[in-house]
Design a protein around this motif. Structure first.
Motif, short mmCIF file in Angstrom:
data_model
loop_
_atom_site.label_atom_id
_atom_site.label_comp_id
_atom_site.label_asym_id
_atom_site.label_seq_id
_atom_site.Cartn_x
_atom_site.Cartn_y
_atom_site.Cartn_z
N GLY A 36 -26.71 -19.49 -45.19
CA GLY A 36 -26.67 -18.52 -46.57
C GLY A 36 -26.00 -17.19 -46.21
N LEU A 37 -26.16 -16.64 -44.90
CA LEU A 37 -25.96 -15.27 -44.74
C LEU A 37 -24.28 -15.27 -44.33
CD1 LEU A 37 -28.73 -14.00 -42.45
CD2 LEU A 37 -28.13 -13.10 -44.72
N THR A 38 -23.76 -16.54 -43.74
CA THR A 38 -22.55 -16.54 -43.20
C THR A 38 -21.62 -17.12 -44.48
OG1 THR A 38 -22.99 -18.55 -42.26
CG2 THR A 38 -22.89 -16.59 -40.77
N GLY A 39 -22.11 -17.62 -45.55
CA GLY A 39 -21.49 -18.29 -46.65
C GLY A 39 -20.17 -17.61 -47.30
N HIS A 40 -20.34 -16.31 -47.26
CA HIS A 40 -19.34 -15.60 -47.88
C HIS A 40 -17.94 -15.46 -46.81
CE1 HIS A 40 -16.85 -11.91 -48.35
NE2 HIS A 40 -16.89 -12.13 -49.65
N ASP A 41 -18.43 -15.15 -45.55
CA ASP A 41 -17.41 -15.09 -44.31
C ASP A 41 -16.84 -16.63 -44.16
OD1 ASP A 41 -18.21 -12.51 -43.96
OD2 ASP A 41 -19.65 -13.06 -42.52
N LEU A 42 -17.65 -17.63 -44.40
CA LEU A 42 -16.99 -19.00 -44.32
C LEU A 42 -15.80 -19.09 -45.36
CD1 LEU A 42 -16.86 -21.72 -42.95
CD2 LEU A 42 -18.76 -22.41 -44.37
N ASN A 250 -21.56 -14.19 -37.15
CA ASN A 250 -22.02 -12.75 -36.68
C ASN A 250 -23.22 -12.74 -35.87
OD1 ASN A 250 -22.84 -9.98 -36.33
ND2 ASN A 250 -21.61 -9.56 -38.26
N TRP A 251 -23.28 -12.78 -34.80
CA TRP A 251 -24.62 -12.94 -33.68
C TRP A 251 -25.82 -11.70 -34.19
CZ3 TRP A 251 -26.13 -16.60 -31.03
CH2 TRP A 251 -25.35 -17.66 -30.64
N ARG A 252 -25.38 -10.45 -34.90
CA ARG A 252 -26.14 -9.62 -35.48
C ARG A 252 -26.99 -10.18 -36.60
NH1 ARG A 252 -22.35 -4.53 -36.49
NH2 ARG A 252 -21.06 -6.06 -37.01
N GLU A 253 -26.16 -10.84 -37.37
CA GLU A 253 -27.02 -11.67 -38.57
C GLU A 253 -27.91 -12.85 -37.81
OE1 GLU A 253 -23.89 -13.12 -40.95
OE2 GLU A 253 -23.56 -11.23 -41.68
N VAL A 257 -32.08 -13.05 -38.32
CA VAL A 257 -32.71 -14.33 -38.69
C VAL A 257 -33.71 -14.69 -37.48
CG1 VAL A 257 -32.43 -17.04 -38.93
CG2 VAL A 257 -30.73 -15.32 -39.85
N PHE A 258 -33.44 -14.68 -36.30
CA PHE A 258 -34.28 -14.89 -35.05
C PHE A 258 -35.71 -13.95 -35.51
CE2 PHE A 258 -30.77 -16.16 -31.93
CZ PHE A 258 -30.37 -17.05 -32.81
N ALA A 259 -35.16 -12.70 -35.79
CA ALA A 259 -36.60 -11.60 -35.84
C ALA A 259 -37.40 -12.00 -37.10
CB ALA A 259 -36.05 -10.34 -35.97
#
Length: 291
Positions: A36-42, A250-253, A257-259
């Protein structure tokens, strides 16, 4: 005399099942969150990597080609350009077909071309019409080839996919909450007579809750860490296997998510354990046999 609380070995044996089942749920939830977070970038990545091939006339000179590339590079809708000579086009086709057409035709049938990639905001149908006119305006252009249907499919389907993905994430979050909560409730259910016994010997509600909440939070911590490790490993192998994913992921994203998984699981574990224990704190012995 100081009071001491202890659980039988079976309690600790059941922890493993709880941790594994919870970690699998968290893993799936993390996958959907990252998608969901990377959908736009994809979407942007796909649009900007659908090439348009400007085929050049056979008698064009190298100096003219270089001048065309410079002119194309400064256009606002162009992301990148690459010149493909006749020889390079033939080599690429040999790599795909396994045969050289020049062997039986006696000449190289391919045309030199300039491959261009557009910026994502110019890949919509109305913009493509303007882009197509601009790219074919030169007398040195023989033809313009690009996957028009593919671009239309991407532009049409991405909003629908995003909507479905949001709904799926919401449903999965609710399912995850229910599964984690029920797993903890079942574990505490198996200890309902222990809770009743502790009440009989005068243990306070806070004293009874404390070990259950503590172990639920610890289990949640282990489950979240296991889910994070599985998710990180999956992302690492996917990124290593798919070229270009590093531009999307993006590893920050991912760390965010991990947090979220870690905090959410521990919070859910605490709340579920608190209310599950409270249920049996108010229950009479006779009802314990019929629930």
């Amino acid at each position: 005399m100081a009071k001491k609380s202890a659980f039988p070995v079976s309690f600790f044996n059941s922890n493993l099942i709880t941790i594994i089942s919870t970690s699998l749920v968290l893993f799936l939830m993390g996958v959907f969150f990252i998608v969901g977070l990377t959908g736009h970038d994809l979407s942007v990545y796909i649009k900007e990597n659908l090439p348009l091939s400007i085929e050049l006339k056979d008698d064009i000179k190298d100096a003219t080609v270089r001048q065309m590339q410079r002119e194309l590079s400064v256009l606002p809708f162009i992301k990148s350009t690459r010149y493909i000579s006749k020889a390079e086009a033939a080599r690429e086709m040999v790599g795909e077909l396994g045969e050289d057409p020049e062997n039986f035709l006696g000449f190289n049938p391919f045309l030199a071309s300039i491959e261009v990639k557009l910026k994502s905001e110019y890949t919509h149908a109305d913009s493509l019409k303007i882009v197509e006119k601009k790219l074919t305006a030169s007398n040195n252009v023989s033809n313009l080839i690009y996957q028009k249907d593919m671009m239309n499919i991407v532009n049409h389907n991405v909003p629908q996919i995003a909507f479905v993905l949001i709904i799926t994430i919401c449903i999965l979050v609710l399912i995850s909450l229910a599964l984690i909560s029920n797993t903890i409730r079942l574990q505490i259910y198996s200890k309902r007579f222990l809770i009743y016994t502790m009440r009989l010997v005068g243990a306070t509600p806070g004293f009874i809750r404390k070990p259950f909440i503590r172990y639920s939070i610890i289990n949640g911590l282990f489950a979240a860490v296991l889910a994070i490790l599985m998710l990180a490993a999956a992302l690492y192998y996917i990124e290593a296997g798919l070229a270009g994913l590093g531009q999307i992921l993006n590893w920050r994203e991912s760390v965010f998510v991990f947090a979220v998984l870690l905090v959410a699981d521990m919070l859910i574990s605490l709340i579920a354990a608190y209310f599950a224990v409270n249920r049996y704190l108010r229950m009479e012995r006779g009802k314990l046999y019929y629930i």
